[in-house]
Write a protein that holds these residues in place. Structure first.
Motif, PDB file in Angstrom:
ATOM      1  N   VAL A  28       0.837  -1.203   0.000  1.00  0.00           N
ATOM      2  CA  VAL A  28       0.000   0.000   0.000  1.00  0.00           C
ATOM      3  C   VAL A  28       0.872   1.253   0.000  1.00  0.00           C
ATOM      4  CG1 VAL A  28      -1.631   1.371   1.356  1.00  0.00           C
ATOM      5  CG2 VAL A  28      -1.997  -1.083   1.091  1.00  0.00           C
ATOM      6  N   LEU A  29       1.890   1.277   0.852  1.00  0.00           N
ATOM      7  CA  LEU A  29       2.764   2.451   0.919  1.00  0.00           C
ATOM      8  C   LEU A  29       3.483   2.681  -0.404  1.00  0.00           C
ATOM      9  CD1 LEU A  29       4.432   2.349   4.463  1.00  0.00           C
ATOM     10  CD2 LEU A  29       2.345   3.479   3.746  1.00  0.00           C
ATOM     11  N   LEU A  30       4.014   1.604  -1.004  1.00  0.00           N
ATOM     12  CA  LEU A  30       4.734   1.730  -2.273  1.00  0.00           C
ATOM     13  C   LEU A  30       3.811   2.181  -3.391  1.00  0.00           C
ATOM     14  CD1 LEU A  30       7.068  -1.417  -2.180  1.00  0.00           C
ATOM     15  CD2 LEU A  30       7.767   0.985  -2.052  1.00  0.00           C
ATOM     16  N   PHE A  31       2.583   1.660  -3.391  1.00  0.00           N
ATOM     17  CA  PHE A  31       1.630   2.056  -4.427  1.00  0.00           C
ATOM     18  C   PHE A  31       1.316   3.545  -4.323  1.00  0.00           C
ATOM     19  CE2 PHE A  31      -2.737   2.884  -5.779  1.00  0.00           C
ATOM     20  CZ  PHE A  31      -2.694   2.426  -7.083  1.00  0.00           C
ATOM     21  N   ILE A  32       1.014   4.004  -3.111  1.00  0.00           N
ATOM     22  CA  ILE A  32       0.689   5.418  -2.928  1.00  0.00           C
ATOM     23  C   ILE A  32       1.878   6.291  -3.310  1.00  0.00           C
ATOM     24  CG2 ILE A  32       0.065   7.190  -1.254  1.00  0.00           C
ATOM     25  CD1 ILE A  32      -1.454   5.062   0.309  1.00  0.00           C
ATOM     26  N   GLU A  33       3.080   5.872  -2.895  1.00  0.00           N
ATOM     27  CA  GLU A  33       4.274   6.650  -3.201  1.00  0.00           C
ATOM     28  C   GLU A  33       4.498   6.751  -4.708  1.00  0.00           C
ATOM     29  OE1 GLU A  33       9.066   6.763  -2.097  1.00  0.00           O
ATOM     30  OE2 GLU A  33       7.903   4.941  -1.753  1.00  0.00           O
ATOM     31  N   SER A  34       4.336   5.626  -5.420  1.00  0.00           N
ATOM     32  CA  SER A  34       4.583   5.613  -6.862  1.00  0.00           C
ATOM     33  C   SER A  34       3.583   6.477  -7.621  1.00  0.00           C
ATOM     34  CB  SER A  34       4.536   4.175  -7.395  1.00  0.00           C
ATOM     35  OG  SER A  34       3.231   3.633  -7.320  1.00  0.00           O
ATOM     36  N   LYS A  35       2.376   6.628  -7.074  1.00  0.00           N
ATOM     37  CA  LYS A  35       1.345   7.390  -7.767  1.00  0.00           C
ATOM     38  C   LYS A  35       1.321   8.869  -7.378  1.00  0.00           C
ATOM     39  CE  LYS A  35       0.004   3.678  -9.817  1.00  0.00           C
ATOM     40  NZ  LYS A  35       0.384   3.474 -11.244  1.00  0.00           N
ATOM     41  N   THR A  36       2.035   9.229  -6.321  1.00  0.00           N
ATOM     42  CA  THR A  36       1.998  10.621  -5.861  1.00  0.00           C
ATOM     43  C   THR A  36       3.339  11.339  -5.999  1.00  0.00           C
ATOM     44  OG1 THR A  36       2.455   9.898  -3.576  1.00  0.00           O
ATOM     45  CG2 THR A  36       0.148  10.162  -4.209  1.00  0.00           C
ATOM     46  N   GLU A  37       4.401  10.607  -6.317  1.00  0.00           N
ATOM     47  CA  GLU A  37       5.716  11.237  -6.351  1.00  0.00           C
ATOM     48  C   GLU A  37       5.981  11.959  -7.674  1.00  0.00           C
ATOM     49  OE1 GLU A  37       8.782   8.335  -5.971  1.00  0.00           O
ATOM     50  OE2 GLU A  37       8.128   7.167  -7.702  1.00  0.00           O
ATOM     51  N   ILE A  38       6.927  12.870  -7.647  1.00  0.00           N
ATOM     52  CA  ILE A  38       7.427  13.539  -8.843  1.00  0.00           C
ATOM     53  C   ILE A  38       8.816  12.984  -9.109  1.00  0.00           C
ATOM     54  CG2 ILE A  38       8.079  15.741  -9.876  1.00  0.00           C
ATOM     55  CD1 ILE A  38       6.047  17.100  -8.080  1.00  0.00           C
ATOM     56  N   THR A  39       8.990  12.354 -10.281  1.00  0.00           N
ATOM     57  CA  THR A  39      10.223  11.649 -10.596  1.00  0.00           C
ATOM     58  C   THR A  39      11.082  12.473 -11.556  1.00  0.00           C
ATOM     59  OG1 THR A  39       9.037   9.541 -10.396  1.00  0.00           O
ATOM     60  CG2 THR A  39      11.206   9.493 -11.453  1.00  0.00           C
ATOM     61  N   GLU A  40      12.360  12.595 -11.225  1.00  0.00           N
ATOM     62  CA  GLU A  40      13.301  13.299 -12.096  1.00  0.00           C
ATOM     63  C   GLU A  40      13.833  12.334 -13.147  1.00  0.00           C
ATOM     64  OE1 GLU A  40      17.766  14.821 -11.494  1.00  0.00           O
ATOM     65  OE2 GLU A  40      16.311  15.986 -10.322  1.00  0.00           O
ATOM     66  N   VAL A  41      13.731  12.729 -14.403  1.00  0.00           N
ATOM     67  CA  VAL A  41      14.198  11.895 -15.514  1.00  0.00           C
ATOM     68  C   VAL A  41      15.246  12.680 -16.298  1.00  0.00           C
ATOM     69  CG1 VAL A  41      13.558  10.638 -17.600  1.00  0.00           C
ATOM     70  CG2 VAL A  41      11.958  10.746 -15.673  1.00  0.00           C
ATOM     71  N   THR A  42      16.439  12.111 -16.403  1.00  0.00           N
ATOM     72  CA  THR A  42      17.537  12.776 -17.112  1.00  0.00           C
ATOM     73  C   THR A  42      17.884  11.990 -18.367  1.00  0.00           C
ATOM     74  OG1 THR A  42      18.449  13.634 -15.040  1.00  0.00           O
ATOM     75  CG2 THR A  42      19.910  13.608 -16.955  1.00  0.00           C
ATOM     76  N   SER A  43      17.883  12.698 -19.501  1.00  0.00           N
ATOM     77  CA  SER A  43      18.264  12.096 -20.770  1.00  0.00           C
ATOM     78  C   SER A  43      19.277  13.012 -21.436  1.00  0.00           C
ATOM     79  CB  SER A  43      17.030  11.913 -21.673  1.00  0.00           C
ATOM     80  OG  SER A  43      17.403  11.370 -22.920  1.00  0.00           O
TER      81      SER A  43
END
Length: 205
Positions: A28-43
């Motif tokens: 549950v914690l991982l699911f909520i975190e994955s759906k609410t976080e802002i992820t930095e993507v570097t290309s």
């Protein structure tokens, strides 16, 4: 001749239930975190940020915080244990529930299983109350899904209307272009006619 009969509680099912609780809690914690976080993507030299689908829904990040807080809180049950830490269950550095003290948990299950049950009854009850407002019929999730479905329907309607308008505009421009081509051909024909007339007049003088 005498014999000693020792009766003890079977802790296997209790331990299995605790392991399931830990696994589900972490999911549950991982699911909520994955759906609410802002992820930095570097290309290469470019850095962008991807927002989770629930990033703007702060109620879910608040739920995650509330669940972790309850995990640490002192329990108000009538048993021996006032918290999960006392029976060897804690959060690790990654904020994942884990059995950090196997001996403490085994001892609690072997010698004080009724107190363990009282502790988990309280913890489960509090967490169920937290989750109920999301999972119950007409709860937050149902209302949120209805809201998103309504928005999706409205967007589909808007897209349909805009598409029809674009087709109408396309047909109008095609017709307008055809008319302009016809006028241009008429002008070219008129020009040729005038050129011919001018040539005939010039030949008379």
């Amino acid at each position: 001749q005498t014999a000693t009969l020792t009766i003890s509680d079977d802790t296997t099912q209790a331990r299995s239930a605790i392991d399931s609780f830990i696994s589900n809690f972490n999911e549950v914690l991982l699911f909520i975190e994955s759906k609410t976080e802002i992820t930095e993507v570097t290309s290469g030299d470019e850095t962008t940020y991807q927002r989770g689908v629930l990033t703007d829904e702060t109620v879910f990040s608040d739920l995650r915080t509330d669940l972790m807080t309850k995990f640490f809180e002192q329990s108000t049950n009538d048993g021996l244990f006032a918290g999960l830490r006392e029976i060897g269950i804690t959060l690790n550095d990654s904020l994942q529930a884990t059995v950090s003290d196997e001996d403490a948990l085994t001892d609690a299950l072997t010698n004080n299983i009724s107190d363990v049950n009282a502790l988990f009854d309280d913890v489960f009850g509090e967490m169920d109350t937290m989750l109920e407002r999301f999972t119950k019929v007409d709860g937050y999730l149902d209302n949120a899904i209805d809201g998103y479905n309504r928005i999706e329907t409205e967007l589909e309607t808007d897209i349909t209307v805009l598409t029809e308008r674009l087709y109408e505009r396309r047909d109008f421009l095609i017709l307008q272009y055809g008319e302009m081509q016809a006028q241009l051909m008429s002008l070219q024909y008129a020009q040729q006619q005038w050129a011919g007339i001018a040539g005939q007049v010039n030949s008379l003088f």
